[in-house]
Design a protein around this motif. Structure first.
Motif, PDB file in Angstrom:
ATOM      1  N   LEU A  64       0.828  -1.188   0.132  1.00  0.00           N
ATOM      2  CA  LEU A  64      -0.061   0.141   0.114  1.00  0.00           C
ATOM      3  C   LEU A  64       0.756   1.049   0.015  1.00  0.00           C
ATOM      4  CD1 LEU A  64      -3.007  -1.010   2.465  1.00  0.00           C
ATOM      5  CD2 LEU A  64      -3.040  -0.786  -0.171  1.00  0.00           C
ATOM      6  N   ALA A  65       2.230   1.165   0.620  1.00  0.00           N
ATOM      7  CA  ALA A  65       2.985   2.233   0.456  1.00  0.00           C
ATOM      8  C   ALA A  65       3.735   2.457  -0.880  1.00  0.00           C
ATOM      9  CB  ALA A  65       3.915   2.244   1.850  1.00  0.00           C
ATOM     10  N   HIS A  66       3.742   1.583  -1.547  1.00  0.00           N
ATOM     11  CA  HIS A  66       4.502   1.517  -2.849  1.00  0.00           C
ATOM     12  C   HIS A  66       4.060   2.944  -3.682  1.00  0.00           C
ATOM     13  CE1 HIS A  66       6.500   0.293  -6.466  1.00  0.00           C
ATOM     14  NE2 HIS A  66       5.438   0.703  -7.285  1.00  0.00           N
ATOM     15  N   PRO A  67       5.220   3.476  -3.877  1.00  0.00           N
ATOM     16  CA  PRO A  67       5.271   4.782  -4.484  1.00  0.00           C
ATOM     17  C   PRO A  67       4.361   4.999  -5.869  1.00  0.00           C
ATOM     18  CG  PRO A  67       7.277   4.352  -4.037  1.00  0.00           C
ATOM     19  CD  PRO A  67       6.671   3.210  -3.796  1.00  0.00           C
ATOM     20  N   GLY A  68       3.173   5.904  -6.038  1.00  0.00           N
ATOM     21  CA  GLY A  68       2.636   6.065  -7.207  1.00  0.00           C
ATOM     22  C   GLY A  68       1.471   5.085  -7.227  1.00  0.00           C
ATOM     23  N   LEU A  69       1.450   4.182  -6.266  1.00  0.00           N
ATOM     24  CA  LEU A  69       0.077   3.020  -6.591  1.00  0.00           C
ATOM     25  C   LEU A  69      -1.238   3.697  -6.755  1.00  0.00           C
ATOM     26  CD1 LEU A  69       0.079  -0.041  -6.305  1.00  0.00           C
ATOM     27  CD2 LEU A  69      -0.657   0.063  -3.943  1.00  0.00           C
ATOM     28  N   ASP A  70      -2.020   3.323  -7.580  1.00  0.00           N
ATOM     29  CA  ASP A  70      -3.377   3.915  -7.674  1.00  0.00           C
ATOM     30  C   ASP A  70      -4.666   3.119  -6.990  1.00  0.00           C
ATOM     31  OD1 ASP A  70      -2.702   6.224  -9.021  1.00  0.00           O
ATOM     32  OD2 ASP A  70      -2.455   5.084 -10.796  1.00  0.00           O
ATOM     33  N   ALA A  71      -4.237   1.665  -7.291  1.00  0.00           N
ATOM     34  CA  ALA A  71      -5.358   0.805  -7.082  1.00  0.00           C
ATOM     35  C   ALA A  71      -4.621  -0.715  -6.558  1.00  0.00           C
ATOM     36  CB  ALA A  71      -6.336   0.554  -8.264  1.00  0.00           C
ATOM     37  N   VAL A  72      -5.451  -1.462  -5.806  1.00  0.00           N
ATOM     38  CA  VAL A  72      -5.301  -2.778  -5.508  1.00  0.00           C
ATOM     39  C   VAL A  72      -6.189  -3.668  -6.011  1.00  0.00           C
ATOM     40  CG1 VAL A  72      -3.965  -2.253  -3.476  1.00  0.00           C
ATOM     41  CG2 VAL A  72      -6.417  -2.757  -3.335  1.00  0.00           C
ATOM     42  N   PHE A  73      -5.710  -4.754  -6.511  1.00  0.00           N
ATOM     43  CA  PHE A  73      -6.717  -5.786  -6.920  1.00  0.00           C
ATOM     44  C   PHE A  73      -6.500  -7.010  -6.002  1.00  0.00           C
ATOM     45  CE2 PHE A  73      -8.730  -7.815 -10.668  1.00  0.00           C
ATOM     46  CZ  PHE A  73      -9.220  -6.864 -11.218  1.00  0.00           C
ATOM     47  N   LEU A  74      -7.666  -7.500  -5.301  1.00  0.00           N
ATOM     48  CA  LEU A  74      -7.310  -8.315  -4.084  1.00  0.00           C
ATOM     49  C   LEU A  74      -8.111  -9.782  -4.597  1.00  0.00           C
ATOM     50  CD1 LEU A  74      -8.840  -6.108  -1.208  1.00  0.00           C
ATOM     51  CD2 LEU A  74      -6.485  -6.570  -1.678  1.00  0.00           C
ATOM     52  N   LEU A  89      -8.550   1.335   1.099  1.00  0.00           N
ATOM     53  CA  LEU A  89      -9.498   2.835   1.116  1.00  0.00           C
ATOM     54  C   LEU A  89      -8.872   3.814   1.980  1.00  0.00           C
ATOM     55  CD1 LEU A  89     -13.112   1.403   1.312  1.00  0.00           C
ATOM     56  CD2 LEU A  89     -12.009   2.242  -0.647  1.00  0.00           C
ATOM     57  N   ARG A  90      -8.413   3.555   3.221  1.00  0.00           N
ATOM     58  CA  ARG A  90      -7.748   4.580   4.225  1.00  0.00           C
ATOM     59  C   ARG A  90      -6.522   4.961   3.561  1.00  0.00           C
ATOM     60  NH1 ARG A  90      -9.437   1.527   9.873  1.00  0.00           N
ATOM     61  NH2 ARG A  90     -11.531   2.412   9.837  1.00  0.00           N
ATOM     62  N   ALA A  91      -5.668   4.030   2.478  1.00  0.00           N
ATOM     63  CA  ALA A  91      -4.350   4.504   2.025  1.00  0.00           C
ATOM     64  C   ALA A  91      -4.773   5.362   0.839  1.00  0.00           C
ATOM     65  CB  ALA A  91      -3.455   3.480   1.600  1.00  0.00           C
ATOM     66  N   GLY A  92      -6.217   5.398   0.375  1.00  0.00           N
ATOM     67  CA  GLY A  92      -6.500   6.366  -0.735  1.00  0.00           C
ATOM     68  C   GLY A  92      -6.378   5.497  -1.951  1.00  0.00           C
ATOM     69  N   LYS A  93      -6.571   4.141  -2.094  1.00  0.00           N
ATOM     70  CA  LYS A  93      -6.429   3.355  -3.352  1.00  0.00           C
ATOM     71  C   LYS A  93      -7.883   2.879  -3.761  1.00  0.00           C
ATOM     72  CE  LYS A  93      -2.179   3.853  -2.106  1.00  0.00           C
ATOM     73  NZ  LYS A  93      -1.505   4.817  -2.905  1.00  0.00           N
ATOM     74  N   HIS A  94      -7.947   2.906  -5.055  1.00  0.00           N
ATOM     75  CA  HIS A  94      -9.171   2.275  -5.624  1.00  0.00           C
ATOM     76  C   HIS A  94      -9.145   0.818  -5.261  1.00  0.00           C
ATOM     77  CE1 HIS A  94     -10.071   5.950  -7.837  1.00  0.00           C
ATOM     78  NE2 HIS A  94      -8.934   5.870  -8.367  1.00  0.00           N
ATOM     79  N   VAL A  95     -10.319   0.039  -5.194  1.00  0.00           N
ATOM     80  CA  VAL A  95     -10.180  -1.449  -4.899  1.00  0.00           C
ATOM     81  C   VAL A  95     -10.790  -2.289  -5.648  1.00  0.00           C
ATOM     82  CG1 VAL A  95     -10.614  -3.169  -2.881  1.00  0.00           C
ATOM     83  CG2 VAL A  95      -9.785  -0.751  -2.563  1.00  0.00           C
ATOM     84  N   PHE A  96     -10.422  -3.214  -6.333  1.00  0.00           N
ATOM     85  CA  PHE A  96     -10.992  -4.425  -6.784  1.00  0.00           C
ATOM     86  C   PHE A  96     -11.004  -5.562  -5.881  1.00  0.00           C
ATOM     87  CE2 PHE A  96     -11.487  -8.505  -8.671  1.00  0.00           C
ATOM     88  CZ  PHE A  96     -12.499  -8.395  -9.332  1.00  0.00           C
ATOM     89  N   CYS A  97     -12.152  -6.189  -5.307  1.00  0.00           N
ATOM     90  CA  CYS A  97     -11.918  -7.597  -4.537  1.00  0.00           C
ATOM     91  C   CYS A  97     -12.765  -8.501  -5.157  1.00  0.00           C
ATOM     92  CB  CYS A  97     -12.408  -7.128  -3.032  1.00  0.00           C
ATOM     93  SG  CYS A  97     -12.203  -8.331  -2.124  1.00  0.00           S
ATOM     94  N   GLU A  98     -12.239  -9.623  -5.039  1.00  0.00           N
ATOM     95  CA  GLU A  98     -13.051 -10.972  -5.345  1.00  0.00           C
ATOM     96  C   GLU A  98     -13.994 -10.987  -4.578  1.00  0.00           C
ATOM     97  OE1 GLU A  98     -13.789 -13.151  -7.508  1.00  0.00           O
ATOM     98  OE2 GLU A  98     -12.387 -12.715  -9.064  1.00  0.00           O
ATOM     99  N   LYS A  99     -15.125 -11.793  -5.017  1.00  0.00           N
ATOM    100  CA  LYS A  99     -16.129 -12.137  -4.278  1.00  0.00           C
ATOM    101  C   LYS A  99     -16.028 -13.455  -3.216  1.00  0.00           C
ATOM    102  CE  LYS A  99     -17.255 -15.992  -4.870  1.00  0.00           C
ATOM    103  NZ  LYS A  99     -16.317 -17.353  -4.774  1.00  0.00           N
TER     104      LYS A  99
END
Ligand code: NAI
Length: 340
Positions: A64-74, A89-99
């Motif tokens: 989450l602290a990776h420089p320039g990261l916009d989004a995570v794919f969980l 979300l608290r780190a300000g990233k867009h999130v895709f998460c599996e069901k």
């Protein structure tokens, strides 16, 4: 001017995570996978050697602290989803998460509350069937009134039997067959019936082959019926013991007709005529059936996170799917109807 790209971190590189990583790295034009995260070094090695993702983190907070990261794919075990979404979300990233979003309703609501604090962030739970061309077409036809008023959905997710029982390793954490498999059908039923509120659930199940599931309160074949407050109904079957392959089938009955998606789970258009009769080969697994949908899903998430479109499904849809799946599981385990 070059088009903007979404800098994505892929989290979880197991059975499905590797598929998502390949799509994001090679097939989603506006996504760039800048880092991967897994506690398993061999999985990070795979990402580096196969996809050129050379920055790997064993620790999720470090990703989450990776420089320039916009989004995570969980694409991690379901038990981690809620906490990992909230941290992103608290780190300000867009999130895709599996069901599924979570196996716990309170956790689903916690995620919804956190998401409400970050309206600028895109959050999407991967109900992949909504991105399948046939399901999409069926939904459009229903919305256009082709089958009148839809009043009953009958939907099944049936996996080919794996005699090795390898899926047993998911049994302690999957939440059971209804939350793991039927959650897709539940989401479809809500979508195709116009999001009715659930009223009552009946369910039962059996272990036809994998009797070891009983120790986890789980079954290898489950059946459930959901009554909705507007009088519509849904009936679900989930199985892990099909002999012929993976068969996802959904029927929608309306006052003016019926639609079916997947009646013949054929692999392709080749028809074999031989001493066994006239037949098709069958899709072997869920990925073969939904390959295109997984890609479209990743494209829609990327475009939404880049501000180019709005999402076609909501976080609350995922909460509702968990709520109904939990009630189905309770109804089966306690052998009684469950009211909402
Ligand atoms: P898996 O067990 O094969 O993979 C899980 C991955 O998460 C592994 O790479 C593991 O190393 C990683 N992981 C574990 N703890 C972690 C942590 N703390 N931080 C980062 N990574 C961690 O599981 P699978 O089958 O890939 O399932 C993952 C998710 O995808 C589940 O929620 C499952 O319900 C969902 N799924 C969805 C499907 C669909 O049709 N949409 C089909 C199959 C799975």
């Amino acid at each position: 001017m070059s088009s903007p790209t979404l800098k994505v971190g892929i989290v979880g590189l197991g059975r499905l995570g590797q598929r998502h990583a390949i799509n994001l790295a090679q097939r989603v034009p506006n996504a760039e996978v800048v880092a991967a995260c897994s506690p398993v070094p061999a999985e990070l090695d795979w990402a580096a050697s196969q996809l050129g993702i050379t920055t790997g983190y064993a620790d999720y907070d470090a990703l989450l602290a990776h420089p320039g990261l916009d989004a995570v794919f969980l694409v991690t075990p379901t038990s981690l989803h809620a906490d990992q979404i909230i941290a992103a979300l608290r780190a300000g990233k867009h999130v895709f998460c599996e069901k599924p979003l979570s196996l716990d309703l309170a956790d689903c609501l916690k995620v919804e509350a956190e998401a409400a604090r970050h309206p600028q962030l895109t959050i999407m739970i991967g109900f992949v069937r909504r991105f399948d061309a046939s399901y999409h077409d069926a939904q459009q036809k229903i919305a256009q009134g082709l089958i009148g008023k839809p009043y009953l959905v009958r939907s099944q997710t049936c996996d080919q039997n794996d005699p090795s029982g390898a899926f047993m390793r998911f049994a302690p954490t999957s939440g059971g067959i209804f939350l793991d498999c039927s959650v897709h059908d539940i989401d479809l039923a809500r979508w195709l019936l116009g999001n009715p509120a659930p009223k009552r659930v009946y369910a039962s199940g059996t272990n036809a082959i994998h009797t070891g599931l009983q120790a986890f309160g789980d079954v290898d074949n489950g059946l459930a019926t959901v009554e909705f407050s507007d009088g519509s109904m849904a009936s679900f079957m989930a199985s892990r013991t099909m002999a012929h392959g993976h068969e996802t089938l959904t029927e929608v009955f309306g006052t003016g007709g019926r639609l079916a998606v997947g009646s013949n789970p054929r692999l392709n258009r080749v028809e074999i005529s031989d001493a066994h009769g006239v037949r098709n080969e069958c899709t072997p697994d869920f990925y073969a059936r939904f390959t295109d949908a997984f890609l479209i899903e990743a494209q829609e998430f990327t475009d939404a996170a880049l501000g180019r479109r709005t999402l076609s499904l909501t976080l609350h849809d995922a909460t509702e799917a968990t709520r109904i799946g939990l009630a189905m599981t309770q109804a089966m385990r306690e052998a009684r109807p469950v009211e909402f």
